[in-house]
Design a protein around this motif. Structure first.
Motif, PDB file in Angstrom:
ATOM      1  N   THR A 118      45.233  25.000  25.218  1.00 55.12           N
ATOM      2  CA  THR A 118      46.239  23.940  25.095  1.00 55.12           C
ATOM      3  C   THR A 118      45.784  22.704  25.848  1.00 55.12           C
ATOM      4  O   THR A 118      45.763  21.595  25.309  1.00 55.12           O
ATOM      5  N   ASN A 119      45.415  22.890  27.108  1.00 57.18           N
ATOM      6  CA  ASN A 119      45.005  21.748  27.919  1.00 57.18           C
ATOM      7  C   ASN A 119      43.691  21.137  27.444  1.00 57.18           C
ATOM      8  O   ASN A 119      43.529  19.914  27.422  1.00 57.18           O
ATOM      9  N   ILE A 123      45.123  17.209  25.266  1.00 61.07           N
ATOM     10  CA  ILE A 123      45.073  15.951  26.023  1.00 61.07           C
ATOM     11  C   ILE A 123      44.425  14.859  25.179  1.00 61.07           C
ATOM     12  O   ILE A 123      44.941  13.737  25.089  1.00 61.07           O
ATOM     13  N   SER A 142      41.140  23.923  33.096  1.00 58.24           N
ATOM     14  CA  SER A 142      41.452  23.591  31.704  1.00 58.24           C
ATOM     15  C   SER A 142      41.913  22.146  31.572  1.00 58.24           C
ATOM     16  O   SER A 142      41.583  21.467  30.589  1.00 58.24           O
ATOM     17  N   ILE A 143      42.655  21.652  32.552  1.00 60.38           N
ATOM     18  CA  ILE A 143      43.088  20.254  32.536  1.00 60.38           C
ATOM     19  C   ILE A 143      41.878  19.343  32.743  1.00 60.38           C
ATOM     20  O   ILE A 143      41.701  18.339  32.048  1.00 60.38           O
ATOM     21  N   GLY A 146      39.937  19.178  29.644  1.00 60.38           N
ATOM     22  CA  GLY A 146      40.656  18.358  28.680  1.00 60.38           C
ATOM     23  C   GLY A 146      40.486  16.875  28.934  1.00 60.38           C
ATOM     24  O   GLY A 146      40.434  16.077  27.991  1.00 60.38           O
ATOM     25  N   ALA A 182      48.689  14.269  34.556  1.00 64.41           N
ATOM     26  CA  ALA A 182      48.365  15.678  34.334  1.00 64.41           C
ATOM     27  C   ALA A 182      48.320  16.411  35.667  1.00 64.41           C
ATOM     28  O   ALA A 182      47.516  16.083  36.540  1.00 64.41           O
ATOM     29  N   GLU A 184      50.015  20.390  37.652  1.00 69.98           N
ATOM     30  CA  GLU A 184      50.574  21.719  37.415  1.00 69.98           C
ATOM     31  C   GLU A 184      51.927  21.803  38.099  1.00 69.98           C
ATOM     32  O   GLU A 184      52.126  21.208  39.156  1.00 69.98           O
TER      33      GLU A 184
END
Length: 199
Positions: A118-119, A123, A142-143, A146, A182, A184
């Motif tokens: 997803t990340n 993005i 993951s961010i 992204g 972005a 968490e």
């Protein structure tokens, strides 16, 4: 650093020993057979709790969850056979997304196979070349991946430091079209909780 031995496995084993193998009496900590631990835990008074897995709500072995999975396998087989784009979707996909949208209170939702994907993928679909992504420096990998997957500007702010975030937004906000912050909600590696953000 110079690697004297060309064998990566030999090098990795040496690094592992140097980093504290003596503290682990029965081998290395990787690829532990968790099903064996779960089986053995039936005899332990305190049971077995994994702090490394994602079954936060304890639904993986819940009777309703396993019964629904078994029924789905009987009806649909063990997989969908292709991506939704190529092979179409199951009615259950759309029903899940409709239920999620109703629960959240929005007009639509999209389910993706994992949080990591997803990340990594979304993005770059949300922001473009005229946009800014501002990311916490300790955000999940993951961010971070992204933020490298698109043509947009990226700035990082000090971990959990909303004053630093505000400084970046004050300094740079007007230079860009859209801005994505972005972070968490709960940092999985550190246990920190992100504070409220007012923009």
């Amino acid at each position: 650093m110079t690697i004297k031995n060309s064998s990566f496995s030999t090098f990795a084993e040496r690094r592992f020993r140097l980093s504290g193998k003596a503290l682990i009496e029965k081998g290395h900590p990787y690829f532990v057979p968790t099903d064996a631990l779960e089986d053995a835990s039936a005899t332990w008074d305190a049971g077995y709790l994994s702090m490394s897995h994602y079954d936060y709500l304890g639904l993986m072995h819940h009777p309703d969850t396993t019964a629904a999975a078994k029924a789905a396998i009987d009806r649909h087989g063990t997989g969908v056979g292709a991506s939704r784009l190529v092979g179409g979707e199951r009615c259950a996909h759309r029903a899940l997304e409709d239920d999620l949208a109703d629960f959240v209170g929005t007009t639509g939702a999209l389910s993706i196979i994992s949080g990591y994907l997803t990340n990594v993928t979304l993005i770059g679909h949300v922001v473009g070349s005229k946009d800014l992504v501002v990311v916490d420096e300790l955000a999940h990998n993951s961010i971070m991946m992204g933020t490298k997957a698109g043509k947009f500007t990226v700035r990082t702010y000090a971990h959990g430091d909303l004053d630093d975030l505000d400084r970046i937004l004050t300094q740079d906000r007007e230079k860009f079209g859209r801005v994505l912050i972005a972070t968490e909600g709960l940092f999985s590696m550190d246990g920190d909780i992100t504070g409220p953000v007012t923009v």
